[in-house]
Scaffold this active site. Sequence first.
Site, PDB file in Angstrom:
ATOM      1  N   LYS A  53      22.119  -6.529  -1.928  1.00  0.00           N
ATOM      2  CA  LYS A  53      21.001  -6.042  -1.252  1.00  0.00           C
ATOM      3  C   LYS A  53      19.933  -5.298  -1.970  1.00  0.00           C
ATOM      4  O   LYS A  53      18.913  -5.911  -1.841  1.00  0.00           O
ATOM      5  CB  LYS A  53      21.315  -4.999   0.094  1.00  0.00           C
ATOM      6  CG  LYS A  53      22.178  -5.721   1.262  1.00  0.00           C
ATOM      7  CD  LYS A  53      22.760  -4.767   1.986  1.00  0.00           C
ATOM      8  CE  LYS A  53      23.850  -5.269   3.057  1.00  0.00           C
ATOM      9  NZ  LYS A  53      24.514  -4.532   4.067  1.00  0.00           N
ATOM     10  N   GLN A  97      25.716   1.750   4.942  1.00  0.00           N
ATOM     11  CA  GLN A  97      26.917   0.604   4.624  1.00  0.00           C
ATOM     12  C   GLN A  97      28.064   1.067   5.535  1.00  0.00           C
ATOM     13  O   GLN A  97      28.503   2.186   5.365  1.00  0.00           O
ATOM     14  CB  GLN A  97      27.009   0.303   3.296  1.00  0.00           C
ATOM     15  CG  GLN A  97      28.171  -1.029   2.904  1.00  0.00           C
ATOM     16  CD  GLN A  97      27.238  -2.205   3.485  1.00  0.00           C
ATOM     17  OE1 GLN A  97      26.052  -2.161   3.444  1.00  0.00           O
ATOM     18  NE2 GLN A  97      28.020  -3.177   3.814  1.00  0.00           N
ATOM     19  N   ASP A 120      18.711  -2.270   9.974  1.00  0.00           N
ATOM     20  CA  ASP A 120      19.879  -2.810  10.420  1.00  0.00           C
ATOM     21  C   ASP A 120      19.897  -3.349  11.777  1.00  0.00           C
ATOM     22  O   ASP A 120      20.583  -4.215  12.349  1.00  0.00           O
ATOM     23  CB  ASP A 120      20.932  -1.992  10.128  1.00  0.00           C
ATOM     24  CG  ASP A 120      21.982  -2.328   9.105  1.00  0.00           C
ATOM     25  OD1 ASP A 120      22.060  -3.388   8.590  1.00  0.00           O
ATOM     26  OD2 ASP A 120      22.604  -1.380   8.430  1.00  0.00           O
TER      27      ASP A 120
HETATM   28  N1  GUN Z   1      28.919  -3.825   6.926  1.00  0.00           N
HETATM   29  C1  GUN Z   1      29.016  -5.013   6.983  1.00  0.00           C
HETATM   30  N2  GUN Z   1      27.906  -5.654   7.390  1.00  0.00           N
HETATM   31  C2  GUN Z   1      26.979  -4.841   7.452  1.00  0.00           C
HETATM   32  C3  GUN Z   1      25.574  -4.863   7.796  1.00  0.00           C
HETATM   33  O1  GUN Z   1      24.997  -5.673   8.169  1.00  0.00           O
HETATM   34  N3  GUN Z   1      24.981  -3.505   7.640  1.00  0.00           N
HETATM   35  C4  GUN Z   1      25.542  -2.308   7.551  1.00  0.00           C
HETATM   36  N4  GUN Z   1      24.979  -1.214   7.294  1.00  0.00           N
HETATM   37  N5  GUN Z   1      27.121  -2.330   7.148  1.00  0.00           N
HETATM   38  C5  GUN Z   1      27.704  -3.420   7.045  1.00  0.00           C
END
Ligand code: GUN
Length: 281
Positions: A53, A97, A120
């Site tokens: 990311k 996350q 998100d």
């Molecule tokens: N854990 C797995 N996929 C995601 C996501 O798209 N966003 C976040 N914040 N955590 C995750």
Amino acid sequence: MTAQLIDGNALSKQLRAEVAIRAAKLTEKGITPGLAVILVGENPASQVYVRNKVKACQDAGLHSVLEKYPATMTEAELLARVEALNNDPTIHGILVQLPLPKHIDDHKVIESISPLKDVDGFHVASAGALMVGEPGFKACTPYGCMKMLESIGYDLRGKHAVVIGRSNIVGKPMAMMLLQSSATVTICHSATPDLAYHTRQADVVVAAVGKRNVLTADMVKPGAVVIDVGMNRDDEGKLCGDVDFVGVKEVASWITPVPGGVGPMTITMLLVNTIEAAERL
Ligand code: GUN
């Protein structure tokens, strides 16, 4: 019939190039779009995701901050960090996350993120906005699936879409987005007695369960479009989706591969959301 592939890498490249142009325009105006990513603990998969990311942000000319904390971080400490980022004018998007360590309440942390920075799309305000058809941040993975359908010029109006999986992150928002596009939507899940009965009627199937071979060729209507959100490992340790790709591609008209399908789109839509957050200011 052999299905055509919906190439998530190619589509991501195109959409990320558009993000980079928008980022450059904002930066010229003195606003560099900024994403803060918080990682708590040592989950190896999460470490890979957040690294990807942050790198994607840098490649598109966005400012990104990665905050890593030990698994011993308290919930109060994490809430204080989110609050500080809510008030930080250089940060337009905040991503915590998941999963978080067990002693921290995921829901409480997500709800502490300002809805204006919820890139998100996990906040109740974002989910609610989607539900009632108001503008708000859309959850990145289903948003990416919608972009993939758009990229093949697929008109969802009046089509029957079956979503397998009911998670807050994928299944439920996916169903809402399909509904918003005027599809007739069925949500199937672990308590659905006869999954194949539903999927055989579907013009579009989205598999988002996290289990191999949930969808096999005999469960798919000829010519259907199949979107595979799964990320699993096969017996040889190779990445695979929820769909039996080899079998289903002989029945479907379009299919997303794993890897190179939905995966790259999730990060792409995070960048899109972050740019939108910065542009809204
Ligand atoms: N854990 C797995 N996929 C995601 C996501 O798209 N966003 C976040 N914040 N955590 C995750």
